[in-house]
Motif scaffolding. Structure first.
Motif, mmCIF file in Angstrom:
data_model
loop_
_atom_site.group_PDB
_atom_site.id
_atom_site.type_symbol
_atom_site.label_atom_id
_atom_site.label_comp_id
_atom_site.label_asym_id
_atom_site.label_seq_id
_atom_site.Cartn_x
_atom_site.Cartn_y
_atom_site.Cartn_z
ATOM 1 N N SER A 222 4.923 -0.006 -8.394
ATOM 2 C CA SER A 222 4.320 -0.975 -7.474
ATOM 3 C C SER A 222 4.699 -0.579 -6.065
ATOM 4 O O SER A 222 5.686 0.116 -5.835
ATOM 5 N N ALA A 223 3.897 -1.030 -5.125
ATOM 6 C CA ALA A 223 4.160 -0.728 -3.720
ATOM 7 C C ALA A 223 3.724 -1.908 -2.868
ATOM 8 O O ALA A 223 2.657 -2.490 -3.106
ATOM 9 N N THR A 224 4.541 -2.257 -1.905
ATOM 10 C CA THR A 224 4.185 -3.251 -0.899
ATOM 11 C C THR A 224 3.918 -2.497 0.391
ATOM 12 O O THR A 224 4.803 -1.834 0.924
ATOM 13 N N LEU A 225 2.689 -2.597 0.881
ATOM 14 C CA LEU A 225 2.228 -1.798 2.013
ATOM 15 C C LEU A 225 1.832 -2.736 3.147
ATOM 16 O O LEU A 225 1.042 -3.662 2.943
ATOM 17 N N GLY A 226 2.342 -2.501 4.330
ATOM 18 C CA GLY A 226 1.989 -3.384 5.431
ATOM 19 C C GLY A 226 2.210 -2.739 6.789
ATOM 20 O O GLY A 226 3.066 -1.865 6.948
ATOM 21 N N LEU A 227 1.423 -3.178 7.761
ATOM 22 C CA LEU A 227 1.587 -2.749 9.147
ATOM 23 C C LEU A 227 1.880 -3.938 10.058
ATOM 24 O O LEU A 227 1.940 -3.778 11.266
ATOM 25 N N SER A 228 2.045 -5.128 9.473
ATOM 26 C CA SER A 228 2.215 -6.346 10.261
ATOM 27 C C SER A 228 3.548 -7.033 10.010
ATOM 28 O O SER A 228 3.724 -8.199 10.357
ATOM 29 N N ALA A 229 4.493 -6.324 9.419
ATOM 30 C CA ALA A 229 5.791 -6.927 9.113
ATOM 31 C C ALA A 229 6.566 -7.218 10.400
ATOM 32 O O ALA A 229 6.473 -6.463 11.374
ATOM 33 N N PRO A 230 7.341 -8.290 10.439
ATOM 34 C CA PRO A 230 8.243 -8.490 11.580
ATOM 35 C C PRO A 230 9.173 -7.285 11.707
ATOM 36 O O PRO A 230 9.552 -6.670 10.708
ATOM 37 N N ARG A 231 9.545 -6.966 12.915
ATOM 38 C CA ARG A 231 10.381 -5.775 13.121
ATOM 39 C C ARG A 231 11.639 -5.750 12.255
ATOM 40 O O ARG A 231 11.978 -4.708 11.689
ATOM 41 N N PRO A 232 12.364 -6.891 12.129
ATOM 42 C CA PRO A 232 13.583 -6.828 11.302
ATOM 43 C C PRO A 232 13.289 -6.549 9.824
ATOM 44 O O PRO A 232 14.198 -6.133 9.094
ATOM 45 N N ALA A 233 12.051 -6.768 9.400
ATOM 46 C CA ALA A 233 11.706 -6.562 7.992
ATOM 47 C C ALA A 233 11.040 -5.214 7.730
ATOM 48 O O ALA A 233 10.750 -4.873 6.584
ATOM 49 N N SER A 234 10.793 -4.444 8.785
ATOM 50 C CA SER A 234 10.080 -3.180 8.601
ATOM 51 C C SER A 234 11.014 -2.108 8.050
ATOM 52 O O SER A 234 12.239 -2.191 8.179
#
Length: 299
Positions: A222-234
């Protein structure tokens, strides 16, 4: 005494942040390559970048192809694919960025053109060409026995406080994390676990996508893919679990420039020997097929 191979003349297509930060300086400094020219959709930007690296700007892509042995493409995927076809038809080897296209037909057209022309090809995935990451991927693929894997590939490009130079990228806004960082996750998971035989996907917050794969070797990932995560969560994390226990992808210790240098090395070797690289256009096509299947699953 062995005569060294002549430097490969590589032309650059693109003048955006990725071309300026990575492609142009690495190509200009690479001992086995000559940055023979630059073309961009903005002529003034092409002229400025060419001057900065001691080469010339070209008015058209075809004029650049005529003076090159290979091309390096730093363009949006929908622009990259048709230009890569033209470059291959002109006899150029291809150093492509991911994803190679945003449609399966576009990716296959590049692969078919490269095959007809006998062009070597390499698709630049930063993790696959990272020194520590690439060695880890090879080691885990050789070890086998993997049961499950999970990847978190989360950027903050579109976060409210983002200062990323890619935040204004139209194709990233349109296609989102699945197509931008999804290829990176697949470039790690596929060589270790095998090809994907089933693909499912679901939407998360903003552009986040939850991707699930069943691999030919029997493992699930599985993969969680995102470009909108809060900076502390990236950040990026990949964990494998299997008969050997648990292992995680080592963190990159340098910027993308050393990895791109190794991608240039790989293209030079493929062009010299005629042996396909594992990250060639056919692998790029397969990544595109999986992304398209995931996009279809999202509805």
């Amino acid at each position: 005494m062995t005569t060294p191979a002549p430097a490969l003349r590589i032309g650059l297509l693109g003048t955006g942040p990725w071309a300026r930060r990575v492609h142009a300086p690495v190509l200009a400094a690479h001992p086995g390559a000559v940055l023979s020219g630059i073309w961009g959709r903005r002529p003034a930007a092409a002229a400025e970048l060419a001057q900065a690296h001691g080469t010339r700007a070209y008015a058209t892509p075809d004029e650049l192809f005529a003076d090159c042995d290979a091309v390096s493409l730093a363009l949006p995927p929908s622009v990259q694919a048709p230009l890569a076809v033209r470059a291959a038809e002109a006899g150029c080897h291809l150093l492509l960025d991911k994803p190679v296209a945003t449609t399966v037909a576009g990716a296959r057209a590049v692969a078919d053109a490269a095959e007809r022309a006998g062009s070597a090809s390499v698709v630049f995935f930063t993790a696959r060409f990272g020194e520590r990451e690439g060695a880890w991927i090879a080691e885990q693929a050789a070890a086998g026995g993997w049961f499950t894997a999970h990847a978190d590939w989360l950027g903050s490009v579109f976060a409210d406080d983002s200062d990323s130079p890619y935040a204004d990228s139209p194709w990233r806004r349109e296609k989102g994390a699945l197509w931008d960082v999804g290829p990176h996750a697949l470039s790690v998971l596929l060589p270790v676990l095998g090809d994907a035989e089933t693909v499912t996907a679901a939407r998360g917050p903003a552009d986040t996508v939850l991707l699930t794969l069943r691999h030919t070797g029997g493992a699930a990932s599985s993969a969680t893919l995102g470009l909108s995560a809060p900076r502390p969560a990236s950040g990026v994390e990949v964990t494998l679990r299997g008969t050997a226990g648990t292992t995680t992808l080592p963190r990159r210790q340098a910027g993308p420039e050393p990895a791109f240098h190794r991608a240039v090395d790989a293209l030079l070797e493929a062009a010299r020997t005629g042996r396909p690289h594992p990250c060639d256009i056919r692998f790029g096509v397969r990544v595109t097929e999986i992304l398209a299947a995931a996009e279809e699953a999202l509805g």
